[in-house]
Design an enzyme around this catalytic site. Sequence first.
Site, PDB file in Angstrom:
ATOM      1  N   ARG A   1       0.890  -1.177   0.000  1.00  0.00           N
ATOM      2  CA  ARG A   1       0.000   0.000   0.000  1.00  0.00           C
ATOM      3  C   ARG A   1       0.916   1.212   0.000  1.00  0.00           C
ATOM      4  O   ARG A   1       1.741   1.382   0.907  1.00  0.00           O
ATOM      5  CB  ARG A   1      -0.893   0.001   1.235  1.00  0.00           C
ATOM      6  CG  ARG A   1      -1.548   1.362   1.458  1.00  0.00           C
ATOM      7  CD  ARG A   1      -2.615   1.346   2.528  1.00  0.00           C
ATOM      8  NE  ARG A   1      -3.793   0.674   2.048  1.00  0.00           N
ATOM      9  CZ  ARG A   1      -5.010   0.790   2.606  1.00  0.00           C
ATOM     10  NH1 ARG A   1      -5.179   1.554   3.675  1.00  0.00           N
ATOM     11  NH2 ARG A   1      -6.048   0.147   2.118  1.00  0.00           N
TER      12      ARG A   1
ATOM     13  N   HIS B   1      -7.760   1.131  -6.085  1.00  0.00           N
ATOM     14  CA  HIS B   1      -7.885   0.246  -4.909  1.00  0.00           C
ATOM     15  C   HIS B   1      -8.551  -1.064  -5.373  1.00  0.00           C
ATOM     16  O   HIS B   1      -9.690  -1.354  -5.004  1.00  0.00           O
ATOM     17  CB  HIS B   1      -8.726   0.936  -3.838  1.00  0.00           C
ATOM     18  CG  HIS B   1      -8.610   0.322  -2.481  1.00  0.00           C
ATOM     19  ND1 HIS B   1      -7.788  -0.754  -2.192  1.00  0.00           N
ATOM     20  CD2 HIS B   1      -9.215   0.643  -1.293  1.00  0.00           C
ATOM     21  CE1 HIS B   1      -7.896  -1.070  -0.919  1.00  0.00           C
ATOM     22  NE2 HIS B   1      -8.762  -0.239  -0.353  1.00  0.00           N
TER      23      HIS B   1
ATOM     24  N   GLN C   1     -10.203  -3.826  -2.920  1.00  0.00           N
ATOM     25  CA  GLN C   1     -11.473  -3.419  -2.327  1.00  0.00           C
ATOM     26  C   GLN C   1     -12.634  -3.719  -3.268  1.00  0.00           C
ATOM     27  O   GLN C   1     -13.677  -4.235  -2.855  1.00  0.00           O
ATOM     28  CB  GLN C   1     -11.437  -1.913  -2.015  1.00  0.00           C
ATOM     29  CG  GLN C   1     -12.749  -1.394  -1.448  1.00  0.00           C
ATOM     30  CD  GLN C   1     -13.047  -1.961  -0.077  1.00  0.00           C
ATOM     31  OE1 GLN C   1     -12.223  -1.864   0.826  1.00  0.00           O
ATOM     32  NE2 GLN C   1     -14.221  -2.560   0.108  1.00  0.00           N
TER      33      GLN C   1
ATOM     34  N   ASP D   1     -17.871   7.105  -0.571  1.00  0.00           N
ATOM     35  CA  ASP D   1     -16.593   6.955   0.130  1.00  0.00           C
ATOM     36  C   ASP D   1     -16.305   8.270   0.845  1.00  0.00           C
ATOM     37  O   ASP D   1     -16.975   9.288   0.609  1.00  0.00           O
ATOM     38  CB  ASP D   1     -15.480   6.608  -0.877  1.00  0.00           C
ATOM     39  CG  ASP D   1     -14.193   6.157  -0.203  1.00  0.00           C
ATOM     40  OD1 ASP D   1     -14.208   5.887   1.017  1.00  0.00           O
ATOM     41  OD2 ASP D   1     -13.157   6.081  -0.894  1.00  0.00           O
TER      42      ASP D   1
ATOM     43  N   CYS E   1     -16.569   1.448   1.427  1.00  0.00           N
ATOM     44  CA  CYS E   1     -15.406   0.588   1.689  1.00  0.00           C
ATOM     45  C   CYS E   1     -14.857   0.750   3.099  1.00  0.00           C
ATOM     46  O   CYS E   1     -14.093  -0.086   3.559  1.00  0.00           O
ATOM     47  CB  CYS E   1     -14.316   0.851   0.660  1.00  0.00           C
ATOM     48  SG  CYS E   1     -13.537   2.463   0.803  1.00  0.00           S
TER      49      CYS E   1
ATOM     50  N   ARG F   1     -13.218  -8.588   2.150  1.00  0.00           N
ATOM     51  CA  ARG F   1     -11.818  -8.302   1.821  1.00  0.00           C
ATOM     52  C   ARG F   1     -10.989  -9.568   2.066  1.00  0.00           C
ATOM     53  O   ARG F   1     -10.114  -9.914   1.275  1.00  0.00           O
ATOM     54  CB  ARG F   1     -11.279  -7.159   2.700  1.00  0.00           C
ATOM     55  CG  ARG F   1     -11.891  -5.796   2.445  1.00  0.00           C
ATOM     56  CD  ARG F   1     -11.520  -5.264   1.079  1.00  0.00           C
ATOM     57  NE  ARG F   1     -10.090  -5.155   0.886  1.00  0.00           N
ATOM     58  CZ  ARG F   1      -9.329  -4.137   1.273  1.00  0.00           C
ATOM     59  NH1 ARG F   1      -9.873  -3.113   1.888  1.00  0.00           N
ATOM     60  NH2 ARG F   1      -8.024  -4.126   1.026  1.00  0.00           N
TER      61      ARG F   1
END
Length: 308
Positions: A107, A134, A137, A225, A266, A294
């Site tokens: 990440r 991402h 996700q 988000d 998320c 996830r």
Amino acid sequence: MPHFLDIHKTDPAALRAMIDAALAMKAARGDRPRGAPDDTLPLSGRMVALIFEKPSTRTRVSFDVGVRQMGGETMVLSGREMQLGHGETIADTARVMSRYVDLIMIRTYEEATLLEMAEHATVPVINGLTNRTHPCQIMADVMTYEEHRGPIAGRRAVWSGDGNNVFASWAHAAAQFGFDLTFTGPEPLDPEREWLDFAAAKGRPITIERDPEKAVAGADVVITDTWVSMHDPESARERRHNQLRPYQVNEHLMSLAKPDALFMHCLPAHRNDEATSGVMDGPHSVIWDEAENRLHAQKAILRWCLGV
Ligand code: CP
């Protein structure tokens, strides 16, 4: 090298197989304790490095637990504590890490860091989020949609808010899995043109609708988000809040979607900013399943990368 760098860089058949594998692995585990191993241990003898240059709760814990459930070992590393944060090049770090571990999940901020890691690593690399995308996700999100409502192909998803890195991977997924995606948000926070062009070139042009009420009419899933991402400057907070307030997902907005529409986020969320607590905890919400998935989706990604 089977890196998992992005949804738009991965073959649609492979993506489909990963979602199916994730659903099957989740079902096979049943309700056994989180720390109990799976029936098969495909990562037995494998060491996975989890590198974080940004904070994380879900990505860190779900990768760690997922590898262990499949019989592997993990090491969690902070970019700041590695030589990576003190001048060693990404390329040299990739070469060295590849001598110790079987797979690297990273990440990071800049997409260039991820790409340089992948170019020089001799083991698979997984994108655990960059400023631009991402993908892990959204694999979990597609899995979550399908476990609740069946195939996502042909459905209508609506994103309300900032055209950020999470939206980017939704745009890639729309093209690769074949569903319609609408973006509703203020023009200054529109998604990158590259992502819109990718979806259009794949025959799934993304609709942009400035009016959130029109956008969500008939939606199968409504997604939002956080209004300020990890890489956004703190100085932008007030401006972004003002721009995005009309796009809050609240009970009224959800009532305009299909009666059985799902709500996704998320996480982490800022309750009563981008979504009200009434929606997050309400009957449409599947946010906790998203978080759990996830784990399962990434286990399928790990197996695909390692060919096990
Ligand atoms: N959704 C997500 O990636 O969560 P974390 O930032 O906690 O990993």
